[in-house]
Design a protein around this motif. Structure first.
Motif, PDB file in Angstrom:
ATOM      1  N   UNK A  47       0.616  -1.021   0.230  1.00 54.25           N
ATOM      2  CA  UNK A  47      -0.250   0.068   0.103  1.00 54.25           C
ATOM      3  C   UNK A  47       0.904   1.261   0.299  1.00 54.25           C
ATOM      4  N   UNK A  48       1.889   1.798  -0.190  1.00 57.29           N
ATOM      5  CA  UNK A  48       2.662   2.552  -0.055  1.00 57.29           C
ATOM      6  C   UNK A  48       2.399   3.704  -1.206  1.00 57.29           C
ATOM      7  N   UNK A  49       2.743   3.155  -2.177  1.00 58.25           N
ATOM      8  CA  UNK A  49       2.817   3.399  -3.718  1.00 58.25           C
ATOM      9  C   UNK A  49       0.733   4.092  -3.477  1.00 58.25           C
ATOM     10  N   UNK A  50       0.058   3.300  -3.307  1.00 54.45           N
ATOM     11  CA  UNK A  50      -1.336   3.899  -3.083  1.00 54.45           C
ATOM     12  C   UNK A  50      -0.807   5.106  -2.158  1.00 54.45           C
ATOM     13  N   UNK A  51      -0.919   4.868  -1.547  1.00 55.07           N
ATOM     14  CA  UNK A  51      -1.686   5.946   0.033  1.00 55.07           C
ATOM     15  C   UNK A  51      -0.328   7.466  -0.477  1.00 55.07           C
ATOM     16  N   UNK A  52       1.083   6.860  -1.277  1.00 61.33           N
ATOM     17  CA  UNK A  52       1.875   7.953  -1.210  1.00 61.33           C
ATOM     18  C   UNK A  52       1.127   9.357  -2.425  1.00 61.33           C
ATOM     19  N   UNK A  53       0.520   7.999  -3.579  1.00 63.29           N
ATOM     20  CA  UNK A  53      -0.244   8.883  -4.378  1.00 63.29           C
ATOM     21  C   UNK A  53      -1.421  10.143  -4.401  1.00 63.29           C
ATOM     22  N   UNK A  54      -1.828   8.869  -3.009  1.00 61.02           N
ATOM     23  CA  UNK A  54      -2.851   9.859  -2.712  1.00 61.02           C
ATOM     24  C   UNK A  54      -2.661  11.250  -2.073  1.00 61.02           C
ATOM     25  N   UNK A  55      -1.106  11.683  -1.175  1.00 59.28           N
ATOM     26  CA  UNK A  55      -1.215  12.037  -0.167  1.00 59.28           C
ATOM     27  C   UNK A  55       0.152  13.318  -1.512  1.00 59.28           C
ATOM     28  N   UNK A  56       0.296  12.753  -2.073  1.00 57.84           N
ATOM     29  CA  UNK A  56       1.188  13.976  -3.404  1.00 57.84           C
ATOM     30  C   UNK A  56      -0.273  14.425  -3.900  1.00 57.84           C
ATOM     31  N   UNK A  57      -1.740  13.925  -4.360  1.00 59.65           N
ATOM     32  CA  UNK A  57      -3.084  14.952  -5.062  1.00 59.65           C
ATOM     33  C   UNK A  57      -2.907  15.820  -4.279  1.00 59.65           C
ATOM     34  N   UNK A  58      -3.343  15.244  -2.692  1.00 65.06           N
ATOM     35  CA  UNK A  58      -2.780  16.438  -2.070  1.00 65.06           C
ATOM     36  C   UNK A  58      -2.086  17.456  -1.434  1.00 65.06           C
ATOM     37  N   UNK A  59      -1.643  17.112  -1.511  1.00 62.64           N
ATOM     38  CA  UNK A  59      -0.051  17.857  -0.827  1.00 62.64           C
ATOM     39  C   UNK A  59       0.667  18.655  -2.636  1.00 62.64           C
ATOM     40  N   UNK A  60       0.749  18.096  -3.417  1.00 60.24           N
ATOM     41  CA  UNK A  60       0.956  18.368  -4.920  1.00 60.24           C
ATOM     42  C   UNK A  60       2.863  18.650  -4.434  1.00 60.24           C
ATOM     43  N   UNK A  61       2.883  18.116  -3.457  1.00 59.40           N
ATOM     44  CA  UNK A  61       4.948  18.382  -3.041  1.00 59.40           C
ATOM     45  C   UNK A  61       5.490  16.661  -2.678  1.00 59.40           C
ATOM     46  N   UNK A  62       6.143  16.434  -3.692  1.00 61.71           N
ATOM     47  CA  UNK A  62       6.701  14.637  -3.402  1.00 61.71           C
ATOM     48  C   UNK A  62       7.229  14.858  -2.026  1.00 61.71           C
ATOM     49  N   UNK A  63       8.038  15.548  -1.737  1.00 61.53           N
ATOM     50  CA  UNK A  63       7.993  15.715  -0.027  1.00 61.53           C
ATOM     51  C   UNK A  63       7.626  15.397   0.838  1.00 61.53           C
ATOM     52  N   UNK A  64       6.580  16.372   1.355  1.00 65.64           N
ATOM     53  CA  UNK A  64       5.463  15.997   1.759  1.00 65.64           C
ATOM     54  C   UNK A  64       5.142  14.596   1.878  1.00 65.64           C
ATOM     55  N   UNK A  65       4.557  14.256   0.363  1.00 68.39           N
ATOM     56  CA  UNK A  65       3.819  12.901   0.632  1.00 68.39           C
ATOM     57  C   UNK A  65       4.569  11.787   1.253  1.00 68.39           C
ATOM     58  N   UNK A  66       5.522  12.436   0.384  1.00 73.01           N
ATOM     59  CA  UNK A  66       6.842  10.910   1.321  1.00 73.01           C
ATOM     60  C   UNK A  66       6.541  11.007   2.707  1.00 73.01           C
ATOM     61  N   UNK A  67       7.177  12.102   3.214  1.00 71.72           N
ATOM     62  CA  UNK A  67       7.249  12.347   4.317  1.00 71.72           C
ATOM     63  C   UNK A  67       5.977  11.547   5.229  1.00 71.72           C
ATOM     64  N   UNK A  68       4.387  11.869   4.985  1.00 73.98           N
ATOM     65  CA  UNK A  68       3.335  12.381   5.330  1.00 73.98           C
ATOM     66  C   UNK A  68       3.162  10.419   5.164  1.00 73.98           C
ATOM     67  N   UNK A  69       3.604   9.707   4.225  1.00 77.32           N
ATOM     68  CA  UNK A  69       2.993   8.747   4.246  1.00 77.32           C
ATOM     69  C   UNK A  69       4.204   7.597   5.047  1.00 77.32           C
ATOM     70  N   UNK A  70       4.753   7.618   5.529  1.00 77.99           N
ATOM     71  CA  UNK A  70       6.288   7.421   6.610  1.00 77.99           C
ATOM     72  C   UNK A  70       5.760   7.524   8.241  1.00 77.99           C
ATOM     73  N   UNK A  71       4.518   8.766   7.920  1.00 73.86           N
ATOM     74  CA  UNK A  71       3.985   9.011   9.079  1.00 73.86           C
ATOM     75  C   UNK A  71       2.531   7.911   9.452  1.00 73.86           C
ATOM     76  N   UNK A  72       2.208   7.965   8.346  1.00 74.38           N
ATOM     77  CA  UNK A  72       1.003   7.240   7.689  1.00 74.38           C
ATOM     78  C   UNK A  72       1.480   5.632   7.765  1.00 74.38           C
ATOM     79  N   UNK A  73       1.850   5.411   8.075  1.00 73.15           N
ATOM     80  CA  UNK A  73       2.630   4.206   8.131  1.00 73.15           C
ATOM     81  C   UNK A  73       2.513   3.407   9.530  1.00 73.15           C
ATOM     82  N   UNK A  74       3.354   4.961   9.974  1.00 75.77           N
ATOM     83  CA  UNK A  74       3.545   4.640  12.209  1.00 75.77           C
ATOM     84  C   UNK A  74       2.720   4.304  12.243  1.00 75.77           C
TER      85      UNK A  74
END
Length: 159
Positions: free
Chosen positions: A11-38
């Motif tokens: 599910x990493x890619x799904x969550x990361x893409x979803x967050x990228x759609x919200x943030x429009x920033x790859x760095x923020x989306x990756x960081x939030x993806x990590x936080x999501x899984x934590x």
């Protein structure tokens, strides 16, 4: 532990893409993806299986995004975030329409009767409400709505 790794990989890619759609920033989306899984690991006992795992993870991700926005005071509430997303989509939609498509639309509009064409121009280019169009043309708001609707249908028929 392997189950969590499997969930992460799946599910990493799904969550990361979803967050990228919200943030429009790859760095923020990756960081939030990590936080999501934590957070998901900590709250895995609350997952009841009533929805797909991806939906549950994206809900966590969305809440983390909203929390970050509140901290940064970018958004006061989710309504503003939804409005921003709609505005972004709207501006992207406008960018996608090419000049050729606009020219074709206006050529088609020339085939409409004068009043219908005028309503269409006022609504599309003037971005006026139906009430304002009715006032300008000394007609009712309902007349303007119906005329616009019929005009749209006529444009679909015109080749």
């Amino acid at each position: 532990m392997q189950d969590i790794e499997k969930i992460y990989e799946e599910y990493f890619e799904t969550v990361n893409k979803y967050l990228f759609c919200l943030t429009h920033n790859s760095d923020i989306s990756e960081e939030l993806t990590q936080e999501t899984f934590c957070k998901a690991v900590k709250k895995i006992n609350t997952y009841k299986g009533e929805c797909k795992m991806s939906v549950w993870l994206c809900q966590i991700a969305k809440n983390l995004w909203y929390d970050q926005c509140r901290k940064n005071k970018k958004f006061v509430n989710t309504k503003e975030s939804e409005l921003l997303n709609m505005q972004v989509l709207s501006s992207l939609e406008e960018q996608v329409i090419s000049n050729d498509e606009k020219i074709r639309l206006y050529k088609k509009m020339q085939k409409l009767d004068t009043q219908t064409r005028e309503v269409m121009y006022l609504r599309i280019t003037g971005e006026l409400s139906f009430k304002e169009i009715g006032i300008i043309l000394n007609k009712t708001e309902n007349w303007a709505r119906v005329t616009f609707y019929r005009g749209k249908n006529q444009l679909k028929e015109v080749d």
